[in-house]
Design a protein around this motif. Structure first.
Motif, PDB file in Angstrom:
ATOM      1  N   GLU A   1     -12.300  65.934  44.886  1.00 47.25           N
ATOM      2  CA  GLU A   1     -11.000  65.600  45.464  1.00 47.25           C
ATOM      3  C   GLU A   1     -10.263  66.883  45.822  1.00 47.25           C
ATOM      4  O   GLU A   1     -10.427  67.916  45.170  1.00 47.25           O
ATOM      5  CB  GLU A   1     -10.183  64.795  44.450  1.00 47.25           C
ATOM      6  N   GLN A   2      -9.476  66.817  46.850  1.00 51.51           N
ATOM      7  CA  GLN A   2      -8.575  67.922  47.183  1.00 51.51           C
ATOM      8  C   GLN A   2      -7.256  67.352  47.690  1.00 51.51           C
ATOM      9  O   GLN A   2      -7.236  66.347  48.388  1.00 51.51           O
ATOM     10  CB  GLN A   2      -9.192  68.876  48.193  1.00 51.51           C
TER      11      GLN A   2
ATOM     12  N   PRO B   1     -13.701  76.385  42.255  1.00 56.15           N
ATOM     13  CA  PRO B   1     -12.506  75.570  42.521  1.00 56.15           C
ATOM     14  C   PRO B   1     -11.318  76.410  42.986  1.00 56.15           C
ATOM     15  O   PRO B   1     -10.574  76.002  43.893  1.00 56.15           O
ATOM     16  CB  PRO B   1     -12.223  74.898  41.168  1.00 56.15           C
TER      17      PRO B   1
ATOM     18  N   ALA C   1      -9.551  76.366  46.716  1.00 57.33           N
ATOM     19  CA  ALA C   1      -8.097  76.151  46.790  1.00 57.33           C
ATOM     20  C   ALA C   1      -7.432  77.292  47.556  1.00 57.33           C
ATOM     21  O   ALA C   1      -6.570  77.062  48.413  1.00 57.33           O
ATOM     22  CB  ALA C   1      -7.517  76.031  45.393  1.00 57.33           C
TER      23      ALA C   1
ATOM     24  N   VAL D   1      -7.970  71.645  44.141  1.00 51.40           N
ATOM     25  CA  VAL D   1      -9.344  71.247  44.450  1.00 51.40           C
ATOM     26  C   VAL D   1     -10.014  70.896  43.138  1.00 51.40           C
ATOM     27  O   VAL D   1     -10.027  71.714  42.207  1.00 51.40           O
ATOM     28  CB  VAL D   1     -10.122  72.369  45.164  1.00 51.40           C
TER      29      VAL D   1
ATOM     30  N   VAL E   1      -2.050  73.528  46.633  1.00 54.03           N
ATOM     31  CA  VAL E   1      -3.381  72.930  46.746  1.00 54.03           C
ATOM     32  C   VAL E   1      -4.008  72.757  45.372  1.00 54.03           C
ATOM     33  O   VAL E   1      -3.949  73.657  44.530  1.00 54.03           O
ATOM     34  CB  VAL E   1      -4.306  73.808  47.621  1.00 54.03           C
TER      35      VAL E   1
ATOM     36  N   VAL F   1     -17.348  68.857  45.332  1.00 52.44           N
ATOM     37  CA  VAL F   1     -15.911  68.611  45.458  1.00 52.44           C
ATOM     38  C   VAL F   1     -15.652  67.119  45.296  1.00 52.44           C
ATOM     39  O   VAL F   1     -16.160  66.295  46.060  1.00 52.44           O
ATOM     40  CB  VAL F   1     -15.378  69.102  46.817  1.00 52.44           C
TER      41      VAL F   1
END
Length: 213
Positions: A63-64, A203, A207, A54, A52, A61
């Motif tokens: 984008e992930q 972050p 994640a 993030v 993952v 946020v």
């Protein structure tokens, strides 16, 4: 985003030789005040890795990315990067937003051979990285003060390799170390700036959460 080349070694001995060969390429200096920060983490279920990223600006946020693929290397203490970097590179390739720095759930130079996953990933990607671990792999430290921002040097074999950092009043420390292209003092500042509410930087915390669902 373009992925870098990475070779999975056939044996533990080969993996250790790679660490020893590459560790001197790690840049342990650099000051950074990032606007965009990524968190990176990997979890496992049976023989499948879930990687993952993030990416955040402040507490937003941007984008992930989540990728699942077969585990490429067995679990061997001190050789985590060979297990986790391949799925992380697959996730990185799908990212559209390049971060200024990546906070990796794991060690940077706070590693017996000074080449933990944060250092290895940073070197492979050519991106500044910080190791932020929930537990210690090597070294000793005094207990830092109870207030947020207190820290003590993490020392291994006479060398300061990281910091035991308090990110919340009275909370357990996290272990921060240079990954690549970020000095320890700057890494501490970035982790604190990204952890306004919880023990882990936001972050990395998000994640970590995504790897578990």
């Amino acid at each position: 985003m373009k992925s870098a080349r990475f070779k999975v070694p056939a044996t533990a001995a080969e993996a250790i030789a790679i660490q020893k060969r590459l560790r001197d390429r790690v840049v342990r200096k650099g000051s950074i005040v990032p606007k965009i920060v990524a968190g990176a983490d990997v979890s496992y279920r049976d023989d499948v890795a879930k990687a993952v990223f993030v990416v955040m600006r402040g507490l937003e946020v941007l984008e992930q990315v989540v990728v699942r693929e077969p585990v490429p290397f067995p679990y061997i203490p001190g050789l985590l990067s060979f297990r986790e970097i391949p799925p992380l590179l697959s996730a990185w390739k799908k990212l559209k937003t390049e971060p200024d720095v990546i906070i990796v759930d794991g060690q940077g130079v706070a590693h017996p051979r000074r080449f933990g996953i944060a250092s290895h990933l940073g070197l492979v990607l050519g991106v500044p990285t910080i190791g932020c671990a929930k537990s210690r792999l090597c070294g000793e430290h005094e207990e830092p003060g109870p207030k947020r921002g207190a820290w003590s040097p993490l020392v291994h074999k006479g060398e300061t390799v990281g910091a035991a950092l308090r990110t919340r009043d009275g909370c357990n420390v996290v272990y921060v170390s240079t990954g690549h292209r970020v000095a320890l003092e700057s890494a501490i500042s970035v982790v604190l700036a990204c952890a306004p509410r919880y023990r882990l930087p936001e972050p990395q915390r998000l994640a970590d959460h995504l790897t578990k669902i």
